[in-house]
Scaffold this motif. Structure first.
Motif, PDB file in Angstrom:
ATOM      1  N   PRO A 166     -36.600  41.716  33.206  1.00  0.00           N
ATOM      2  CA  PRO A 166     -36.143  42.736  34.170  1.00  0.00           C
ATOM      3  C   PRO A 166     -36.678  42.533  35.587  1.00  0.00           C
ATOM      4  CG  PRO A 166     -37.719  43.650  32.599  1.00  0.00           C
ATOM      5  CD  PRO A 166     -37.350  42.306  32.076  1.00  0.00           C
ATOM      6  N   ASN A 167     -37.727  41.731  35.739  1.00  0.00           N
ATOM      7  CA  ASN A 167     -38.258  41.444  37.075  1.00  0.00           C
ATOM      8  C   ASN A 167     -37.626  40.205  37.715  1.00  0.00           C
ATOM      9  OD1 ASN A 167     -40.255  43.571  37.152  1.00  0.00           O
ATOM     10  ND2 ASN A 167     -41.414  42.382  35.649  1.00  0.00           N
ATOM     11  N   LEU A 168     -36.773  39.519  36.959  1.00  0.00           N
ATOM     12  CA  LEU A 168     -36.146  38.288  37.457  1.00  0.00           C
ATOM     13  C   LEU A 168     -34.629  38.468  37.395  1.00  0.00           C
ATOM     14  CD1 LEU A 168     -38.411  35.590  35.745  1.00  0.00           C
ATOM     15  CD2 LEU A 168     -38.591  36.509  38.067  1.00  0.00           C
ATOM     16  N   ILE A 169     -34.101  39.068  38.451  1.00  0.00           N
ATOM     17  CA  ILE A 169     -32.683  39.415  38.492  1.00  0.00           C
ATOM     18  C   ILE A 169     -31.873  38.226  39.002  1.00  0.00           C
ATOM     19  CG2 ILE A 169     -30.953  41.009  39.410  1.00  0.00           C
ATOM     20  CD1 ILE A 169     -32.984  42.297  37.535  1.00  0.00           C
ATOM     21  N   LEU A 170     -30.802  37.916  38.296  1.00  0.00           N
ATOM     22  CA  LEU A 170     -29.888  36.840  38.677  1.00  0.00           C
ATOM     23  C   LEU A 170     -28.475  37.410  38.760  1.00  0.00           C
ATOM     24  CD1 LEU A 170     -29.137  33.846  39.131  1.00  0.00           C
ATOM     25  CD2 LEU A 170     -29.056  33.581  36.640  1.00  0.00           C
ATOM     26  N   ASP A 171     -27.936  37.429  39.972  1.00  0.00           N
ATOM     27  CA  ASP A 171     -26.585  37.914  40.202  1.00  0.00           C
ATOM     28  C   ASP A 171     -25.699  36.764  40.661  1.00  0.00           C
ATOM     29  OD1 ASP A 171     -27.468  40.568  39.703  1.00  0.00           O
ATOM     30  OD2 ASP A 171     -28.131  40.737  41.789  1.00  0.00           O
ATOM     31  N   LEU A 172     -24.428  36.832  40.348  1.00  0.00           N
ATOM     32  CA  LEU A 172     -23.464  35.828  40.790  1.00  0.00           C
ATOM     33  C   LEU A 172     -22.460  36.462  41.751  1.00  0.00           C
ATOM     34  CD1 LEU A 172     -22.697  33.917  37.450  1.00  0.00           C
ATOM     35  CD2 LEU A 172     -24.511  33.501  39.138  1.00  0.00           C
ATOM     36  N   VAL A 173     -21.889  35.629  42.610  1.00  0.00           N
ATOM     37  CA  VAL A 173     -20.921  36.103  43.604  1.00  0.00           C
ATOM     38  C   VAL A 173     -19.583  35.414  43.398  1.00  0.00           C
ATOM     39  CG1 VAL A 173     -20.356  36.232  46.061  1.00  0.00           C
ATOM     40  CG2 VAL A 173     -22.716  36.591  45.309  1.00  0.00           C
ATOM     41  N   TYR A 174     -18.535  36.224  43.282  1.00  0.00           N
ATOM     42  CA  TYR A 174     -17.165  35.731  43.190  1.00  0.00           C
ATOM     43  C   TYR A 174     -16.496  35.824  44.550  1.00  0.00           C
ATOM     44  CZ  TYR A 174     -12.102  36.167  42.600  1.00  0.00           C
ATOM     45  OH  TYR A 174     -10.740  36.035  42.744  1.00  0.00           O
ATOM     46  N   ASN A 175     -15.853  34.752  44.970  1.00  0.00           N
ATOM     47  CA  ASN A 175     -14.983  34.764  46.153  1.00  0.00           C
ATOM     48  C   ASN A 175     -13.582  34.340  45.718  1.00  0.00           C
ATOM     49  OD1 ASN A 175     -17.808  33.899  47.537  1.00  0.00           O
ATOM     50  ND2 ASN A 175     -16.520  35.024  48.981  1.00  0.00           N
ATOM     51  N   PRO A 176     -12.536  35.029  46.183  1.00  0.00           N
ATOM     52  CA  PRO A 176     -11.180  34.594  45.839  1.00  0.00           C
ATOM     53  C   PRO A 176     -10.857  33.242  46.482  1.00  0.00           C
ATOM     54  CG  PRO A 176     -11.202  36.803  46.826  1.00  0.00           C
ATOM     55  CD  PRO A 176     -12.555  36.215  47.044  1.00  0.00           C
ATOM     56  N   GLN A 177      -9.904  32.544  45.894  1.00  0.00           N
ATOM     57  CA  GLN A 177      -9.359  31.353  46.527  1.00  0.00           C
ATOM     58  C   GLN A 177      -8.685  31.754  47.834  1.00  0.00           C
ATOM     59  OE1 GLN A 177      -9.278  27.934  44.997  1.00  0.00           O
ATOM     60  NE2 GLN A 177     -10.977  28.997  44.033  1.00  0.00           N
ATOM     61  N   LEU A 178      -8.720  30.861  48.816  1.00  0.00           N
ATOM     62  CA  LEU A 178      -8.032  31.150  50.071  1.00  0.00           C
ATOM     63  C   LEU A 178      -6.527  31.135  49.836  1.00  0.00           C
ATOM     64  CD1 LEU A 178     -10.188  29.003  52.525  1.00  0.00           C
ATOM     65  CD2 LEU A 178     -10.296  31.464  52.140  1.00  0.00           C
ATOM     66  N   PRO A 179      -5.786  32.070  50.442  1.00  0.00           N
ATOM     67  CA  PRO A 179      -4.344  32.176  50.172  1.00  0.00           C
ATOM     68  C   PRO A 179      -3.569  30.996  50.753  1.00  0.00           C
ATOM     69  CG  PRO A 179      -4.978  33.635  51.973  1.00  0.00           C
ATOM     70  CD  PRO A 179      -6.255  33.082  51.415  1.00  0.00           C
ATOM     71  N   VAL A 180      -2.495  30.629  50.081  1.00  0.00           N
ATOM     72  CA  VAL A 180      -1.629  29.547  50.582  1.00  0.00           C
ATOM     73  C   VAL A 180      -0.293  30.091  51.068  1.00  0.00           C
ATOM     74  CG1 VAL A 180      -2.696  27.771  49.157  1.00  0.00           C
ATOM     75  CG2 VAL A 180      -0.794  29.088  48.233  1.00  0.00           C
ATOM     76  N   THR A 181      -0.002  31.353  50.744  1.00  0.00           N
ATOM     77  CA  THR A 181       1.204  32.019  51.240  1.00  0.00           C
ATOM     78  C   THR A 181       0.805  33.430  51.668  1.00  0.00           C
ATOM     79  OG1 THR A 181       1.884  33.060  49.155  1.00  0.00           O
ATOM     80  CG2 THR A 181       2.537  30.750  49.510  1.00  0.00           C
ATOM     81  N   ASP A 182       1.795  34.195  52.150  1.00  0.00           N
ATOM     82  CA  ASP A 182       1.504  35.576  52.552  1.00  0.00           C
ATOM     83  C   ASP A 182       1.639  36.548  51.382  1.00  0.00           C
ATOM     84  OD1 ASP A 182       4.219  35.614  52.202  1.00  0.00           O
ATOM     85  OD2 ASP A 182       4.714  36.266  54.241  1.00  0.00           O
TER      86      ASP A 182
END
Length: 339
Positions: free
Chosen positions: A177-193
């Motif tokens: 509980p003292n060693l927190i590991l979080d991950l970050v999601y980023n979407p793919q960059l868009p190729v259309t509108d």
């Protein structure tokens, strides 16, 4: 026949300025978070990086500003979190002194890691160092599938990231509980509108946890789903694809007023490697510094001289603020409200 010159409409004509979308001026709460960008040098050059960091960048913290930041951390008990970013913060000047000063003063320390830095010469001690100092690691893993990660961050980054996460797990991260590991999601960059909002964070977190556990035995604490704001390399990409204005319009169309109360700029100060103060990391990258009640730009030195962190009259906003308030909202800690 004389052709008339077509003058493009300004953004303010096409999209309502963010400040006019709000019912009241956006103001600070009590400052509890100090986010420090230690510089722009990084071992990676990710396609979506709003900092535009890379191995070729040389900007980083100086000893003078480092000492001022340590003094700030020691002087203000109201600072609960010291959040270190970059570039790759672990490879920049001041990383360890600031970590140790913050921990000695009872602050939670967050380091925003690209994970691959652990395998660069001279940085193999970082996982053990972070564990010894109970540093919370927020690690970028924009997808749990290898092709998407390598497309955004470079060939081989996914495999290195998996090895790094397994290394951190072996030290207790994601379990102690003292060693927190979080991950970050980023979407793919868009190729259309045909844009879409960031997926539901809770559902996506379960997908990550199941996949990483089944395939690699990896465990972690939380997933933060973050919207790509149209600044830095993301903005340059969108402009090349002629998607910049359509994307901003999409974000503005999906404005959610309930996110405003929870915006990360409300209770944090963002500091750059030169000691300048901003309301958030995005304003920092767009060179939109915080202003005092007297209209002066703020620096760490001015904060120290004044003896208070509460000098900002109003949070400065821009069109990209719609990225933090679209749908469920977005921040360095993920979504802001439930869907």
């Amino acid at each position: 026949m004389v052709q008339q010159k077509v003058i493009p409409l300004s953004l303010d004509t096409v999209i309502k300025p963010f400040s006019k979308k709000l019912d009241l001026p956006l103001t600070k709460k009590q400052i509890t978070v100090l986010q420090i960008n230690l510089g722009k040098r990084c071992n990676l050059a990710c396609s979506h990086c709003h900092v535009e960091a890379s191995p070729r960048r040389t900007e980083e913290l100086s000893p003078e500003i480092c000492n001022q930041l340590i003094e700030l951390i020691e002087k203000f008990p109201q600072i609960k979190i010291v959040d270190l970013t970059g570039g790759a913060p672990e490879m920049l000047y001041g990383f360890k002194p600031i970590v140790e000063a913050a921990r000695a003063n009872g602050k939670q320390v967050i380091v925003r890691s690209n994970l691959t830095i652990y395998f660069e010469t001279g940085f193999g001690d970082i996982p053990d160092y972070c564990a010894q100092n109970q540093v919370r690691i927020v690690a970028s893993l924009p997808c749990y599938l290898s092709d998407n990660v390598d497309k955004m961050r470079g060939n081989g980054v996914y495999d290195a990231s998996i090895c790094a996460l397994q290394w951190l797990n072996s030290l207790g991260y994601g379990q102690d509980p003292n060693l927190i590991l979080d991950l970050v999601y980023n979407p793919q960059l868009p190729v259309t509108d045909n844009f879409s909002l960031t997926p539901n964070q809770a559902s996506l977190e379960q997908d990550y946890k199941i996949f990483l556990q089944e395939h690699f035995g990896i465990v972690f604490n939380n997933l933060f789903a973050i919207t790509n704001l149209p600044i830095g390399r993301t903005k340059l990409y969108l402009e090349r694809k002629k998607l910049y204005r359509p994307y901003l319009h999409f974000l503005a169309e999906n404005f959610n007023s309930t996110t405003v109360e929870h915006l990360m700029c409300r209770d944090e100060l963002s500091i750059d490697y030169l000691g300048n103060v901003y309301d958030c990391d995005f304003n920092q990258m767009e060179n939109l510094p915080s202003k005092t009640y007297d209209g002066e730009t703020l620096t760490v030195a001015k904060l120290l001289a004044s003896g208070t962190l509460d000098l900002i009259a109003e949070i400065r906003t821009a069109h990209y603020c719609y990225g933090c308030t679209a749908g469920c909202g977005s921040s360095c800690g993920g979504t802001l409200v439930e869907s």
